[in-house]
Design an enzyme around this catalytic site. Structure first.
Site, PDB file in Angstrom:
ATOM      1  N   HIS A 149       8.757   0.014   3.064  1.00  0.00           N
ATOM      2  CA  HIS A 149       8.134  -0.583   1.884  1.00  0.00           C
ATOM      3  C   HIS A 149       8.858  -1.854   1.442  1.00  0.00           C
ATOM      4  CE1 HIS A 149       5.429   2.855   0.223  1.00  0.00           C
ATOM      5  NE2 HIS A 149       5.369   2.755   1.540  1.00  0.00           N
ATOM      6  N   ASP A 150      10.138  -1.963   1.760  1.00  0.00           N
ATOM      7  CA  ASP A 150      10.862  -3.179   1.417  1.00  0.00           C
ATOM      8  C   ASP A 150      10.469  -4.328   2.332  1.00  0.00           C
ATOM      9  OD1 ASP A 150      12.949  -4.529  -0.158  1.00  0.00           O
ATOM     10  OD2 ASP A 150      14.023  -4.631   1.745  1.00  0.00           O
ATOM     11  N   VAL A 159       7.219  -6.595   1.467  1.00  0.00           N
ATOM     12  CA  VAL A 159       7.071  -7.154   0.123  1.00  0.00           C
ATOM     13  C   VAL A 159       7.914  -8.405  -0.050  1.00  0.00           C
ATOM     14  CG1 VAL A 159       7.365  -6.661  -2.346  1.00  0.00           C
ATOM     15  CG2 VAL A 159       6.561  -4.878  -0.813  1.00  0.00           C
ATOM     16  N   GLY A 214      10.155 -10.808   2.564  1.00  0.00           N
ATOM     17  CA  GLY A 214      10.587 -10.091   3.747  1.00  0.00           C
ATOM     18  C   GLY A 214      11.563  -8.994   3.385  1.00  0.00           C
ATOM     19  N   SER A 220      14.552  -5.809  -2.230  1.00  0.00           N
ATOM     20  CA  SER A 220      13.927  -5.989  -3.543  1.00  0.00           C
ATOM     21  C   SER A 220      13.421  -4.666  -4.111  1.00  0.00           C
ATOM     22  CB  SER A 220      12.785  -7.003  -3.450  1.00  0.00           C
ATOM     23  OG  SER A 220      11.778  -6.559  -2.550  1.00  0.00           O
ATOM     24  N   ASN A 278       4.677   3.068  -4.691  1.00  0.00           N
ATOM     25  CA  ASN A 278       6.012   3.629  -4.911  1.00  0.00           C
ATOM     26  C   ASN A 278       6.119   4.602  -6.076  1.00  0.00           C
ATOM     27  OD1 ASN A 278       7.075   2.086  -2.788  1.00  0.00           O
ATOM     28  ND2 ASN A 278       7.476   0.346  -4.127  1.00  0.00           N
ATOM     29  N   THR A 322       5.578  20.174  13.727  1.00  0.00           N
ATOM     30  CA  THR A 322       7.046  20.034  13.716  1.00  0.00           C
ATOM     31  C   THR A 322       7.411  19.065  12.587  1.00  0.00           C
ATOM     32  OG1 THR A 322       6.875  18.270  15.376  1.00  0.00           O
ATOM     33  CG2 THR A 322       7.328  20.505  16.182  1.00  0.00           C
TER      34      THR A 322
END
Length: 331
Positions: A71-72, A75, A78, A82, A102, A252
């Protein structure tokens, strides 16, 4: 002093091998695995030890730490940590933690804070939070049974966050295939990267609200095994239960393997964004089939795609800063 042709060829070969250790990035800098060898040689052991302790206490933490990394990367400008910033501070940050992807789901921040505190004790203001995220994602994968890779490091941390970027750039569970692929391509990633990185869903959970529309709507349900859908409806009712958790791979769920792709072939992908990889594009269907049949192939490409994703316009040199704490910009 003259050099023999043999010595020249050896030098060229060594130079070629050395170049492979560096990852060129768009702002002219380089990331490389040996970046902290002199300034903080303990970094790898400290990160691995704390991640291992966290996963031993809560095996689902592996997927959560990986998800923070993913997720970083999608956004702002790059990969710059943040996502770790809290609201407020000296620059009046509006945190990405409150974004739709998030909110009520991103977790593991306390593990990153623990790693950062340990590193600040032995190597003050040396190791970036962005690099901690990258190393933690690798270690989470390995500790869950997945592949390892050398993590190029040398990133610096951002001076801000982007709530809008978090809301719009991160692929969503209900996005169309083309929308998801476009979001990957904007970041310099291709279809192979999309299918390989989606394989991280071999571990972790999804909230009922992330796939409820498939169970009760008119679209996407036709791609799901109906007995599997009926089983999911038990704990994901049409009204309520939005935060109920489901394994993304119920075969699994805590092991990083290629079972995820086998589930897609059996029409048992939990998220629409997963199942469409085997329903709406011939090339992605072929890749899913190959990874389902050959785990080594999946592991090799996953490692390559992880390095590629980690190289999305990181801050280097004098850009950004090395935060003292990951949740706040330095004063």
């Amino acid at each position: 002093m003259a050099h023999s042709p043999t010595m020249t060829m050896v030098f060229i070969a060594l130079l070629a091998q050395t170049t492979l250790c560096f990852s060129k990035i768009t702002n002219g800098g380089y990331l490389y695995p040996q970046f902290y060898d002199r300034s903080c040689p303990q970094v790898t052991n400290i990160v691995r030890t704390i991640v291992a302790q966290a996963i031993a206490q809560d095996p689902s933490m592996a997927a959560s730490l990986f998800r923070l990394h993913f997720h970083d990367c999608f956004v702002r400008f790059g990969y710059d940590a943040s996502i770790l910033l809290d609201n407020g501070g000296t620059r009046n940050v509006i945190s990405e933690k409150g974004s739709i992807p998030n909110s009520n789901s991103a977790r593991g921040f306390e593990v990153i804070d623990q790693i950062k505190a340990a590193l600040e004790t032995v190597c003050p203001q040396t190791v970036s939070c962005a690099d901690i995220l990258a190393l933690a994602a690798r270690d989470s994968t390995v500790l869950s049974g997945g592949p390892s890779w050398e993590v190029p490091v040398g990133r610096r941390d951002s001076l801000g966050a982007s709530l809008r970027g978090s809301n719009h750039n991160i692929p969503a569970p209900n996005n169309t295939f083309q929308t998801i692929l476009t979001k990957f391509k904007i970041q310099g990633l291709d279809l192979v990267d999309l299918v390989a990185l989606s394989g991280s869903h071999t571990i972790g959970n999804a909230r009922c609200t992330s796939f409820k529309q498939r169970l009760y709507g008119n679209t996407g349900n036709e791609h799901t095994d109906q007995l599997f859908a009926a089983q999911m409806r038990v704990n994901c009712p049409q009204s309520g239960g939005d935060q109920n958790l489901f394994f993304l791979d119920n075969v699994t769920p805590m092991k990083f393997d290629n079972e995820y792709y086998k589930n897609l072939i059996d029409s048992k992908g939990v998220l629409s964004s997963d199942q469409i990889l085997f329903k709406e594009n011939q090339e992605s269907m072929q890749i899913v089939t190959e990874y389902a049949a050959n785990q080594d192939m999946f592991f090799q490409q996953f490692a390559k795609s992880m390095v590629k994703m980690g190289n999305i316009s990181p801050l280097t040199g004098f850009r950004g800063q090395i935060r003292k704490t990951c949740k706040n910009i330095n004063n």
